[in-house]
Scaffold this motif. Structure first.
Motif: not given
Ligand code: FE2
Length: 564
Positions: A125, A129, A149, A331
């Protein structure tokens, strides 16, 4: 041969396709489904790309998912069972989600495209980014890549460095539930705004308040060690509410009507206090990663990076040499990071370079099967339409724009916008309050040519790059205050977009406007509140009718809606 990145299931689902040779296509599922923030598997985007690029196993290098599916599910599950179970329904729901979510990504994908399992890769994840951030900077090894985030795979803040041989090193992580993003979202929820959407409103509202609750909030989120006091929150055990009774005991009743003066003032103070905590915590995060990495240039991604007021205020502290927030740091932009993960996976020592907002499809590709003459009448030819549009704008007309390539990111940046002349206060107010029905505390954003920027605005050069996609605020100067009050926030800032590209229609309109005595356009997204931005010409037509806008600029002329 294509590389494809996919982001789905938690926020706006999106897909990015590239051949790293000039063909790029970024799509969001909400554009097709017309459900704002659609987080379902992006089957409509995929079907569009499959048809358009004749996708099959033979012409795809890799398809990359933006995170590790099981890890993402497990981290939330593990936290829920590790702690005393206070809400069984939350846990049951999470268990049920097991076979609806990303764990079955390949099964779901196989329904639409027959592709070898060997060609599916999984990024992680925060790495996705970070790898999106990598595509927007030159001299990439000079930067530290910071992500902040809500949560991704149990992580809430991560920092990476990347050396010239593309060795990626994670140098720091903060873990769930200690989340600066979820802290801010919970305040958003308390104030009665929608989580993942209303954070922008909290940011705007904060300028109207005083940080009266800062001391209390500092006990809830520690700005030095980035730990959260979980008793004040419920995001870890409640699907519908982020904050607990303890927060209500501190602040009083949640979800009050903000249109009543006393509520507005109180909520503005809460918003201001939360914004202050966010900025102070991020200041400390940045100081920490600068110390750890030895680098003073930062690429900041993750949903928290969308807080353009924070970026502006951080720049005033002079703690970094440069701070870049890519155009789509949340996202959905991670689909691009995932594609870069696939590209790096194959090449080992090359990154995609996508230093542009123009990654979406051309309007003519979207509308291949739509006859625009059924919906619109051309009132001005390609020779004169820019001059004619400028004439209308200067007279106070509000005009829709739908031309060029679709821009990436959550902000409308001219190509799919609603425009008016910033000098015309009546038009600006009409557009903001009557047409877009925005809140009075959210002024519209100006667009200005680079050559005119300094006449009206000031920004620290360390964040100037972000102005090309409204990634930060800037300070309005006296000249702007004299003639353009309606585009200045109460704190004297503006969310300005700087236009550099001479080839765009927006650039040409500004040039024509300038000949007529005005040099700033006002720009807002081309949608009705709570709907996605228009995608095809049917959306354009329907939205124009509903918003009562008569004229639209397309690639080849100025058009008017037909009465059908
Ligand atoms: Fe994220």
């Amino acid at each position: 041969m294509y590389y494809i990145g996919i982001s789905a299931y938690y926020h706006e689902s999106s897909v990015f396709l590239t051949d790293n040779n000039g063909t790029n296509c970024f799509l969001k599922e909400e554009s097709f489904s017309r459900i704002k923030g659609d987080k379902n598997f992006p089957k409509r985007c995929l079907n569009f790309l499959i048809k358009r690029f004749d996708l099959k196993d033979e012409n795809i290098h890799f398809i990359s998912f933006y995170e590790k599916p099981f890890k993402s599910w497990w981290e939330i599950f593990y936290y829920s069972i590790k702690n005393p179970i206070k809400n069984k329904n939350f846990l049951i729901n999470h268990l049920k989600y097991f076979n609806k979510g990303p764990i079955f990504f390949f099964t779901e994908l196989s329904k639409y495209i027959n592709i070898s399992k060997k060609k599916i890769v999984y990024s992680s994840h925060h790495l996705s980014h970070c790898l999106y951030g990598l595509t927007v900077v030159d001299n990439f090894s000079e930067y530290v890549y910071l992500t902040c985030d809500g949560v991704g795979e149990g992580e809430t803040i991560s920092a990476y460095t990347i050396n010239n041989d593309y060795k990626i090193k994670k140098i720091w992580t903060n873990f769930y539930p200690n989340s600066l993003g979820l802290f801010y979202s919970s305040i958003t929820d308390f104030l009665g705004f929608e989580v993942n959407e209303g954070e922008f409103k909290v940011m705007s509202l904060s300028s109207f308040g005083k940080p009266r609750y800062e001391t209390e909030l500092k006990k809830i989120f520690n700005i030095d060690d980035f730990k959260i006091e979980i008793d004040y929150f419920e995001f870890h055990k409640n699907l519908n509410k982020s904050f607990s009774k303890k927060l209500s005991d501190m602040f009083g009743e949640p979800y009050l009507n903000i249109n009543e003066e006393s509520n507005f003032k109180k909520y503005a103070d809460i918003a201001c206090s939360a914004q202050s905590i966010l900025e102070q915590a991020m200041q400390n995060v940045i100081k920490q990663v600068i110390k750890m990495s030895g680098k003073t240039k930062i690429v900041l991604t993750g949903g928290v990076a969308l807080n353009c007021k924070m970026i502006h205020n951080l720049s005033k502290l002079n703690i970094f040499e440069e701070l870049v927030v890519p155009p789509s740091p949340g996202d959905s932009g991670s689909a691009i990071g995932a594609a870069n993960f696939a590209y790096l996976n194959q090449t080992k020592n090359k990154t995609l370079n996508l230093n542009t907002i123009l990654l979406g499809p051309k309007k003519e590709i979207i509308n291949e099967r739509i006859n625009k003459d059924n919906l619109f009448s051309k009132i001005s030819s390609s020779d004169t339409f820019i001059q004619d549009a400028a004439n209308k704008l200067i007279k106070g007309e509000i005009i829709a724009s739908y031309y060029g390539l679709t821009e990436v990111g959550p902000r409308s940046l001219g190509n799919t916008s609603i425009l008016c002349d910033a000098k015309n206060t009546e038009s600006v107010n009409n557009l903001n309050l009557k047409i877009k029905k925005r809140e009075h505390y959210q002024p519209l954003a100006p667009i200005v040519l680079e050559e005119d920027f300094e006449k009206y605005f000031y920004v620290n050069k360390s964040i100037k790059k972000n102005l090309e996609w409204m990634g930060c605020l800037c300070d309005a100067n006296q000249k702007l205050h004299e003639n353009h009050k309606s585009i200045i926030h109460i704190d004297g800032t503006s969310r300005t977009q700087l236009i550099k590209d001479k080839g765009t229609i927006t650039f040409k309109i500004l040039k024509e406007l300038k000949k007529r005595g005005s040099d700033i356009l006002v720009n807002t997204s081309f949608n009705i509140s709570k709907d996605p931005v228009v995608f095809d010409l049917f959306d354009v037509f329907v939205n124009m009718k509903r918003l009562n806008i008569q004229f639209v600029l397309l690639d080849d002329g100025l058009y008017q809606t037909k009465n059908i």
